[in-house]
Design a protein around this motif. Sequence first.
Motif, mmCIF file in Angstrom:
data_model
loop_
_atom_site.group_PDB
_atom_site.id
_atom_site.type_symbol
_atom_site.label_atom_id
_atom_site.label_comp_id
_atom_site.label_asym_id
_atom_site.label_seq_id
_atom_site.Cartn_x
_atom_site.Cartn_y
_atom_site.Cartn_z
ATOM 1 N N ILE A 171 38.517 34.179 41.629
ATOM 2 C CA ILE A 171 38.747 35.509 41.071
ATOM 3 C C ILE A 171 37.683 35.877 40.047
ATOM 4 C CG2 ILE A 171 40.327 36.830 39.567
ATOM 5 C CD1 ILE A 171 42.634 35.489 41.064
ATOM 6 N N ILE A 210 39.648 42.318 45.117
ATOM 7 C CA ILE A 210 40.967 42.266 44.503
ATOM 8 C C ILE A 210 41.228 43.520 43.675
ATOM 9 C CG2 ILE A 210 41.035 39.749 44.428
ATOM 10 C CD1 ILE A 210 40.320 39.944 41.452
ATOM 11 N N ILE A 270 47.972 40.641 40.953
ATOM 12 C CA ILE A 270 46.709 40.653 41.698
ATOM 13 C C ILE A 270 47.003 40.960 43.159
ATOM 14 C CG2 ILE A 270 44.679 39.325 42.391
ATOM 15 C CD1 ILE A 270 45.291 37.510 39.954
ATOM 16 N N PHE A 276 45.209 41.250 46.971
ATOM 17 C CA PHE A 276 44.052 41.096 47.844
ATOM 18 C C PHE A 276 43.940 42.419 48.601
ATOM 19 C CE2 PHE A 276 43.731 36.184 48.449
ATOM 20 C CZ PHE A 276 43.782 36.026 47.076
ATOM 21 N N TYR A 277 42.962 43.237 48.250
ATOM 22 C CA TYR A 277 42.962 44.645 48.651
ATOM 23 C C TYR A 277 42.959 44.840 50.160
ATOM 24 C CZ TYR A 277 38.225 45.168 50.431
ATOM 25 O OH TYR A 277 37.120 45.074 51.213
ATOM 26 N N LEU A 297 39.955 34.084 49.747
ATOM 27 C CA LEU A 297 39.303 35.101 48.934
ATOM 28 C C LEU A 297 37.786 34.967 48.980
ATOM 29 C CD1 LEU A 297 39.401 37.422 46.902
ATOM 30 C CD2 LEU A 297 39.760 35.727 45.086
#
Length: 283
Positions: free
Chosen positions: A8, A17, A56, A58-59, A152
Amino acid sequence: MKYLASSISKQENANKIKCLGTSTETKRELGKVFKLPILSQALLKWYSDLPKSKDIMFYWTNDFYIFGIENLTVALEGYRFIRDDKGWIDISKTMKWRENWIIISSWSGNPVIADISKAETPIYYDYVGEDFSPKLLVDSLEKFDYFLSVWLDKHDDRYYKRGEYQSDFYDLMEKEWKVKLSEEEIRVLCGFLPIVKSKDNFAPIEQRIIEKAKKNYVYLDNPGENKSKVILALKKETGLSLDEIRNGLNNKGFLIAAGYGENILVLAEYFISLGAKVRIEQK
């Protein structure tokens, strides 16, 4: 166990994110009535370098979240803590919810549960709408943490479409996962989370841009019968407060999201699955 926190913090992952706030009112109300049990050392260590008051997302998934440590009580809303006309109630006994179960994450409203009664903190999952019976996702928080960090780090929109990864790109992630996870553990994790290996290749995002794809706008015209679930999903997606969302729903055509990628269409399908009336426009 700092894999995810390290991922991150990387600059190259900043646009992958989104950090979202939660309802301070709900947090305050629940905090007055209920107290969480003492968290395991593994969970405290995991959270030490993660955002405290922000969730958070994860887009690219549109609906995979990791809850901030200060939001863990709010994460139990709708699972263990329910608000009725008389106020907040704890339904742990009727749901057979164990005191040592903490929701640390969710995917499409389906809870990811940490068992803080054990030092290794095993992780469980369940599906909303089914008989409540959590199943083992992975036997330690460390493995879950490592799995997410690889996901990620390696994710790339160029190799991703409608929840599927190009086969060779999936193999790249799988190779990294096998450093700490067995094939069966990877299979279970990918079976629950939105990670699928594509059987066919597909055009990368650059090709869609070259083809001058039109931008998709997703509007919510009516939340439908599952209004509470739709409002919660809107809160997670937009980061707006509950009051802002309720006010927005008074006007026809609540803009949920806009973009060029397939993720926007997946998002629209998700709201439709909740029973909402959704409209997609291209401009």
